[in-house]
Design an enzyme around this catalytic site. Sequence first.
Site, PDB file in Angstrom:
ATOM      1  N   HIS A   3      15.693 -60.313 -28.182  1.00 30.07           N
ATOM      2  CA  HIS A   3      14.164 -60.458 -27.352  1.00 30.07           C
ATOM      3  C   HIS A   3      13.998 -60.935 -25.792  1.00 30.07           C
ATOM      4  O   HIS A   3      13.060 -60.173 -25.507  1.00 30.07           O
ATOM      5  CB  HIS A   3      13.799 -61.246 -28.327  1.00 30.07           C
ATOM      6  CG  HIS A   3      13.476 -60.842 -30.128  1.00 30.07           C
ATOM      7  ND1 HIS A   3      13.265 -60.112 -30.612  1.00 30.07           N
ATOM      8  CD2 HIS A   3      14.607 -61.758 -30.990  1.00 30.07           C
ATOM      9  CE1 HIS A   3      13.550 -60.446 -31.851  1.00 30.07           C
ATOM     10  NE2 HIS A   3      14.550 -61.072 -32.305  1.00 30.07           N
ATOM     11  N   ASP A  51      17.356 -65.677 -28.225  1.00 31.35           N
ATOM     12  CA  ASP A  51      18.224 -64.027 -29.275  1.00 31.35           C
ATOM     13  C   ASP A  51      18.423 -63.221 -27.565  1.00 31.35           C
ATOM     14  O   ASP A  51      16.739 -63.115 -27.375  1.00 31.35           O
ATOM     15  CB  ASP A  51      17.536 -63.310 -30.490  1.00 31.35           C
ATOM     16  CG  ASP A  51      17.760 -62.151 -30.618  1.00 31.35           C
ATOM     17  OD1 ASP A  51      18.482 -61.403 -29.737  1.00 31.35           O
ATOM     18  OD2 ASP A  51      17.620 -62.409 -31.910  1.00 31.35           O
ATOM     19  N   HIS A  65      21.269 -66.411 -30.217  1.00 37.48           N
ATOM     20  CA  HIS A  65      21.978 -64.867 -31.199  1.00 37.48           C
ATOM     21  C   HIS A  65      22.006 -64.260 -29.823  1.00 37.48           C
ATOM     22  O   HIS A  65      21.474 -63.616 -28.703  1.00 37.48           O
ATOM     23  CB  HIS A  65      20.520 -64.270 -31.614  1.00 37.48           C
ATOM     24  CG  HIS A  65      20.637 -64.595 -33.511  1.00 37.48           C
ATOM     25  ND1 HIS A  65      20.175 -64.302 -34.024  1.00 37.48           N
ATOM     26  CD2 HIS A  65      22.075 -65.443 -33.948  1.00 37.48           C
ATOM     27  CE1 HIS A  65      19.737 -64.791 -34.928  1.00 37.48           C
ATOM     28  NE2 HIS A  65      21.038 -65.659 -35.230  1.00 37.48           N
ATOM     29  N   GLU A 118      13.317 -69.767 -34.003  1.00 36.60           N
ATOM     30  CA  GLU A 118      13.779 -68.572 -32.829  1.00 36.60           C
ATOM     31  C   GLU A 118      12.853 -67.823 -32.142  1.00 36.60           C
ATOM     32  O   GLU A 118      11.409 -66.903 -33.023  1.00 36.60           O
ATOM     33  CB  GLU A 118      14.306 -67.187 -34.168  1.00 36.60           C
ATOM     34  CG  GLU A 118      14.862 -65.794 -33.017  1.00 36.60           C
ATOM     35  CD  GLU A 118      15.707 -65.557 -33.985  1.00 36.60           C
ATOM     36  OE1 GLU A 118      15.747 -65.629 -34.715  1.00 36.60           O
ATOM     37  OE2 GLU A 118      16.621 -64.438 -33.452  1.00 36.60           O
ATOM     38  N   GLU A 143      24.702 -60.760 -33.038  1.00 35.39           N
ATOM     39  CA  GLU A 143      23.548 -60.214 -34.473  1.00 35.39           C
ATOM     40  C   GLU A 143      23.808 -58.770 -34.239  1.00 35.39           C
ATOM     41  O   GLU A 143      23.270 -57.938 -32.939  1.00 35.39           O
ATOM     42  CB  GLU A 143      21.893 -60.493 -34.212  1.00 35.39           C
ATOM     43  CG  GLU A 143      21.175 -60.075 -35.596  1.00 35.39           C
ATOM     44  CD  GLU A 143      19.764 -61.537 -35.497  1.00 35.39           C
ATOM     45  OE1 GLU A 143      19.511 -61.824 -36.582  1.00 35.39           O
ATOM     46  OE2 GLU A 143      19.322 -61.172 -34.461  1.00 35.39           O
TER      47      GLU A 143
HETATM   48 MN    MN Z   1      17.608 -62.793 -33.406  1.00 33.44          MN
END
Ligand code: MN
Length: 289
Positions: free
Chosen positions: A182, A179, A205, A146, A240
């Site tokens: 991020h 994700d 994510h 990730e 998430e």
């Molecule tokens: Mn994540």
Amino acid sequence: MQIGCHGSVFTGSFDTEGTRLAVERTAAAGFDLIEIPLLDPDLLDTASVRALVEETGLGVTASLGLSAETDLSSEDPEVVAAGGRLLGRCLEVLTELGGTHLVGVIYCAMRKYLEPATALGRQHSVDAVGRLAERAAGLGIRVGVEVVNRYESNLLNTSRQAVAYVEEAASDNLCVHLDTYHMNIEEPDLFTPVLTAGERLGYVHIGESHRGYLGSGTVDFDAFFRALAGIGYDGPVVFESFSSAVVHPDLSNTLGIWRNLWSDGDDLAAHANSYIRGQLRSVASIDQH
Ligand code: MN
């Protein structure tokens, strides 16, 4: 494509009871898959959780972030070995649960580093994750690294870095895990990094800029979902979100979850399920334009 939900939307406790509750509520919110945090893989009675998962028909994945004691990017071979043992145990638990993916910050500690990664530490990480991915391949489990923001890793902060890492690790069973939370901090936009990862992208994510309700922050989801459609992405897409309303003491402290962005996990989850499916429907219609 499976649309999933991270268990932290419903509970901060991932023993057998907490996990059962998360499985039931993930299914009730309309998702196809649950992602279970495996911070302590030995807390679960895997047989009873698997029975419930099979009853609900949900797919299962697992994620975790390593600690300083299990940091695969450490220069200390003993710390690297401890990380390898923990991840090996996670693979066993995930196999017992019938899971398909092991993802997250599994390549270094999930924390704010006070110095850059060293060449030796990075090599330790690449070697150990490559071996893990090869072992996981034999179990039918895909492994994903990730990409997270600079305050949670000093190794993989962008899609481009993750592609280079995955190519070095040289396992076809290792993929890039992006994700949106991020990406919103580190990437140039929400479109280009998806194209950069291309067929290496294996896990996604979906998180808002403040990790609360989708659509209430600054993440450019329109661009992100168009990019997924553009590369023909077909892997898991997992919602998430974290709030101080639902607290896992280690995870929420590491992630800096100090504020209460929502209090009703069921409403949040049902909203996210509908939001993600709506985005996917919208981009699918572009083919007819
Ligand atoms: Mn994540």
